[in-house]
Design a protein around this motif. Structure first.
Motif, PDB file in Angstrom:
ATOM      1  N   HIS A   1      -4.209  21.321  -9.659  1.00 15.29           N
ATOM      2  CA  HIS A   1      -3.287  22.037  -8.027  1.00 15.29           C
ATOM      3  C   HIS A   1      -3.189  20.929  -7.481  1.00 15.29           C
ATOM      4  CE1 HIS A   1      -2.554  24.453  -4.905  1.00 15.29           C
ATOM      5  NE2 HIS A   1      -2.328  25.629  -5.804  1.00 15.29           N
ATOM      6  N   PRO A   2      -2.313  21.080  -6.760  1.00 18.01           N
ATOM      7  CA  PRO A   2      -1.969  19.503  -5.428  1.00 18.01           C
ATOM      8  C   PRO A   2      -3.110  19.976  -4.669  1.00 18.01           C
ATOM      9  CG  PRO A   2      -0.244  20.612  -5.941  1.00 18.01           C
ATOM     10  CD  PRO A   2      -0.670  21.253  -7.407  1.00 18.01           C
ATOM     11  N   ARG A   3      -3.673  20.942  -4.061  1.00 11.28           N
ATOM     12  CA  ARG A   3      -4.260  20.990  -2.977  1.00 11.28           C
ATOM     13  C   ARG A   3      -5.988  19.857  -3.740  1.00 11.28           C
ATOM     14  NH1 ARG A   3      -4.968  25.703  -2.878  1.00 11.28           N
ATOM     15  NH2 ARG A   3      -3.790  26.145  -1.147  1.00 11.28           N
ATOM     16  N   SER A   4      -6.248  20.319  -4.874  1.00  9.87           N
ATOM     17  CA  SER A   4      -7.470  19.504  -5.955  1.00  9.87           C
ATOM     18  C   SER A   4      -6.913  17.667  -5.908  1.00  9.87           C
ATOM     19  CB  SER A   4      -7.509  19.586  -7.461  1.00  9.87           C
ATOM     20  OG  SER A   4      -7.960  20.554  -7.076  1.00  9.87           O
ATOM     21  N   PHE A   5      -5.661  17.524  -5.290  1.00 12.85           N
ATOM     22  CA  PHE A   5      -5.385  16.144  -5.671  1.00 12.85           C
ATOM     23  C   PHE A   5      -5.744  15.574  -4.390  1.00 12.85           C
ATOM     24  CE2 PHE A   5      -2.027  12.501  -4.133  1.00 12.85           C
ATOM     25  CZ  PHE A   5      -2.285  11.553  -5.209  1.00 12.85           C
ATOM     26  N   PHE A   6      -4.915  16.025  -2.869  1.00 15.79           N
ATOM     27  CA  PHE A   6      -5.302  15.752  -1.725  1.00 15.79           C
ATOM     28  C   PHE A   6      -6.755  16.077  -1.042  1.00 15.79           C
ATOM     29  CE2 PHE A   6      -0.068  17.090  -1.582  1.00 15.79           C
ATOM     30  CZ  PHE A   6       0.018  15.362  -1.286  1.00 15.79           C
ATOM     31  N   SER A   7      -7.142  16.684  -1.754  1.00 14.37           N
ATOM     32  CA  SER A   7      -8.769  17.343  -1.143  1.00 14.37           C
ATOM     33  C   SER A   7      -9.814  17.422  -2.287  1.00 14.37           C
ATOM     34  CB  SER A   7      -9.098  18.703  -0.221  1.00 14.37           C
ATOM     35  OG  SER A   7      -7.533  18.546   0.649  1.00 14.37           O
ATOM     36  N   PRO A   8      -9.488  16.057  -2.706  1.00 10.39           N
ATOM     37  CA  PRO A   8     -10.895  15.870  -3.952  1.00 10.39           C
ATOM     38  C   PRO A   8     -12.138  16.243  -3.841  1.00 10.39           C
ATOM     39  CG  PRO A   8      -9.857  13.840  -3.615  1.00 10.39           C
ATOM     40  CD  PRO A   8      -9.451  14.485  -2.605  1.00 10.39           C
ATOM     41  N   ASN A   9     -12.870  16.268  -2.154  1.00 12.45           N
ATOM     42  CA  ASN A   9     -13.951  16.292  -1.976  1.00 12.45           C
ATOM     43  C   ASN A   9     -13.753  17.666  -1.621  1.00 12.45           C
ATOM     44  OD1 ASN A   9     -14.826  13.916  -2.538  1.00 12.45           O
ATOM     45  ND2 ASN A   9     -13.880  12.683  -0.734  1.00 12.45           N
ATOM     46  N   SER A  10     -13.178  18.387  -1.702  1.00  8.38           N
ATOM     47  CA  SER A  10     -13.172  20.006  -1.520  1.00  8.38           C
ATOM     48  C   SER A  10     -13.540  20.641  -2.593  1.00  8.38           C
ATOM     49  CB  SER A  10     -12.105  20.152  -0.056  1.00  8.38           C
ATOM     50  OG  SER A  10     -12.109  19.147   0.760  1.00  8.38           O
ATOM     51  N   PRO A  11     -14.208  21.856  -2.530  1.00 10.99           N
ATOM     52  CA  PRO A  11     -14.681  22.471  -3.458  1.00 10.99           C
ATOM     53  C   PRO A  11     -13.077  23.708  -3.782  1.00 10.99           C
ATOM     54  CG  PRO A  11     -16.836  22.438  -2.448  1.00 10.99           C
ATOM     55  CD  PRO A  11     -15.893  21.556  -2.087  1.00 10.99           C
ATOM     56  N   GLN A  12     -12.497  23.485  -4.515  1.00  8.59           N
ATOM     57  CA  GLN A  12     -11.871  24.685  -4.246  1.00  8.59           C
ATOM     58  C   GLN A  12     -12.075  26.304  -5.856  1.00  8.59           C
ATOM     59  OE1 GLN A  12      -7.335  23.585  -6.091  1.00  8.59           O
ATOM     60  NE2 GLN A  12      -7.128  25.228  -5.702  1.00  8.59           N
ATOM     61  N   PHE A  13     -12.330  27.081  -5.673  1.00  9.74           N
ATOM     62  CA  PHE A  13     -12.078  28.205  -6.636  1.00  9.74           C
ATOM     63  C   PHE A  13     -10.171  28.666  -7.254  1.00  9.74           C
ATOM     64  CE2 PHE A  13     -12.940  32.224  -5.916  1.00  9.74           C
ATOM     65  CZ  PHE A  13     -12.986  33.289  -7.538  1.00  9.74           C
ATOM     66  N   ARG A  14     -10.261  28.340  -8.136  1.00  7.17           N
ATOM     67  CA  ARG A  14      -8.926  28.857  -8.963  1.00  7.17           C
ATOM     68  C   ARG A  14      -9.412  29.732  -9.889  1.00  7.17           C
ATOM     69  NH1 ARG A  14      -6.047  23.593 -11.758  1.00  7.17           N
ATOM     70  NH2 ARG A  14      -4.920  25.870 -12.430  1.00  7.17           N
ATOM     71  N   LEU A  15      -8.425  30.397  -9.224  1.00  3.66           N
ATOM     72  CA  LEU A  15      -8.351  31.811 -10.135  1.00  3.66           C
ATOM     73  C   LEU A  15      -8.027  32.107 -11.241  1.00  3.66           C
ATOM     74  CD1 LEU A  15      -6.093  33.757  -7.684  1.00  3.66           C
ATOM     75  CD2 LEU A  15      -8.582  33.389  -7.748  1.00  3.66           C
ATOM     76  N   THR A  16      -7.393  30.433 -11.827  1.00  3.11           N
ATOM     77  CA  THR A  16      -6.768  30.399 -12.401  1.00  3.11           C
ATOM     78  C   THR A  16      -7.013  29.004 -13.748  1.00  3.11           C
ATOM     79  OG1 THR A  16      -4.848  30.398 -12.558  1.00  3.11           O
ATOM     80  CG2 THR A  16      -5.164  32.463 -13.886  1.00  3.11           C
ATOM     81  N   THR A  17      -7.680  28.643 -14.714  1.00  3.85           N
ATOM     82  CA  THR A  17      -7.142  27.524 -15.482  1.00  3.85           C
ATOM     83  C   THR A  17      -6.230  27.554 -15.683  1.00  3.85           C
ATOM     84  OG1 THR A  17      -7.827  28.210 -17.430  1.00  3.85           O
ATOM     85  CG2 THR A  17      -9.613  27.651 -16.165  1.00  3.85           C
TER      86      THR A  17
END
Length: 327
Positions: free
Chosen positions: A61-77
């Motif tokens: 997910h682009p958010r994971s790329f831009f903010s790798p140190n911010s945990p992201q709760f993904r709804l789906t793998t």
């Protein structure tokens, strides 16, 4: 629904990509009702022109790329997103790797190289608020403006509202974090679910008369800790089983207050599930996680929870995600 769902990646030869396809483009985390409006628009477009309809999505997910140190709760793998996209009736998905190169690609280059030259699309459906390209400069309005020159059809879908509230992945994450399972399911168009492998636990449940299948969820999962009525899927194709149960997600404050764990007690089920992969769909929220003064008090409440879960599941007999097979 197409009998074969094809996954196209950056390494897929151009000769294996169905030319002239129409695409639904988005991140599609959760594949919720807003996403499904975009997908349905692509399906209609493809049917009208006799072309395959594909999803175009991005991993990670682009958010994971831009903010790798911010945990992201993904709804789906990624895998479950693809299963939901397959279940939505698409012929396949184009999974584009989101890395430094793609993040630095201009919107115009993305349109011309990725969409027109490589994929050879004849049409595209997007949500009104979807952005792409370096600096998020690409938009639905840019695609619409370019469409006549490129000779493609563009369909821009407005937001989908439920009770005058826009459906979004963020709203669904917030609902799950608050234990509002019904609200999340309404926005998703079906129950939220997770997939995981059954691991060994402390076997306390077995000693209490409630043997559980234990699954460790992603460490960024923000689902509210508590007790849930669940419907479990086991196996694929002709071997698929659907089993009702009750589950606890949390830290077990009565015992060890340890790392969060999903513990699922399956009704009227005896098989050994260690190592099995299960889909667990959350049907209703029963109560918050509690600390009990005694094991007897805990067992009494677990019996009440099970009765409530059986009733909630009986009231929702068909509730389960519509999942397709990935081939």
């Amino acid at each position: 629904m197409p009998s074969h769902f094809t996954v196209i990646r950056d390494t897929t030869p151009a000769s294996a990509i169905p030319k002239g396809a129409v695409v639904a483009m988005g991140n599609f985390d959760g594949v919720h009702l807003g996403h499904r409006a975009v997908i349905d628009a692509a399906l209609r477009m493809g049917q009208a022109h006799g072309k395959a309809a594909l999803a175009v999505t991005f991993e990670p997910h682009p958010r994971s790329f831009f903010s790798p140190n911010s945990p992201q709760f993904r709804l789906t793998t990624e895998a479950n997103k693809l299963r939901l996209l397959a279940g939505a009736g698409l012929a396949g998905a184009v999974v584009m790797t989101f890395d430094k190169t793609r993040a630095g690609t201009s919107a115009q280059d993305f349109i011309h190289h990725d969409l027109i030259e490589r994929l050879g699309i004849s049409g595209i459906a997007v949500g009104y608020d979807f952005h792409f390209g370096k600096g998020r400069s690409g938009s639905a309005s840019l695609l619409a403006a370019e469409a006549p020159r490129l000779g493609i059809e563009v369909d821009v879908q407005a937001h989908v509202d439920i009770d005058e509230r826009p459906v979004s992945s963020t709203a669904i994450r917030m609902a799950l974090a608050e234990g509002q399972i019904d609200d999340a399911a309404a926005m998703l168009g079906g129950p939220w679910f997770v997939t995981g492998q059954v691991v060994h636990g402390e076997k306390r449940g077995r000693n209490l008369g409630f043997p559980t299948a234990n699954i460790r969820l992603d460490e960024n999962c923000e689902l509210k800790h508590g007790i849930y009525a669940v419907r479990v899927g086991r196996g694929r194709g002709k071997d698929f089983q659907r089993i009702d149960g009750v589950a606890s997600f949390g830290r077990r404050p009565t015992f060890d207050n340890g790392a969060p764990l999903l513990e699922v007690f399956l009704f009227d089920f005896k098989d050994d599930l260690y190592g099995a992969e299960l889909d667990v769909a959350f049907i209703s929220f029963i109560r918050e996680e509690l600390k009990f003064d005694s094991v007897d008090a805990l067992v009494a409440r677990m019996n009440e929870d099970s009765a409530r879960a059986r009733a909630d599941l009986a009231a929702a007999p068909g509730a389960f995600p519509r999942l397709g097979s990935i081939g």
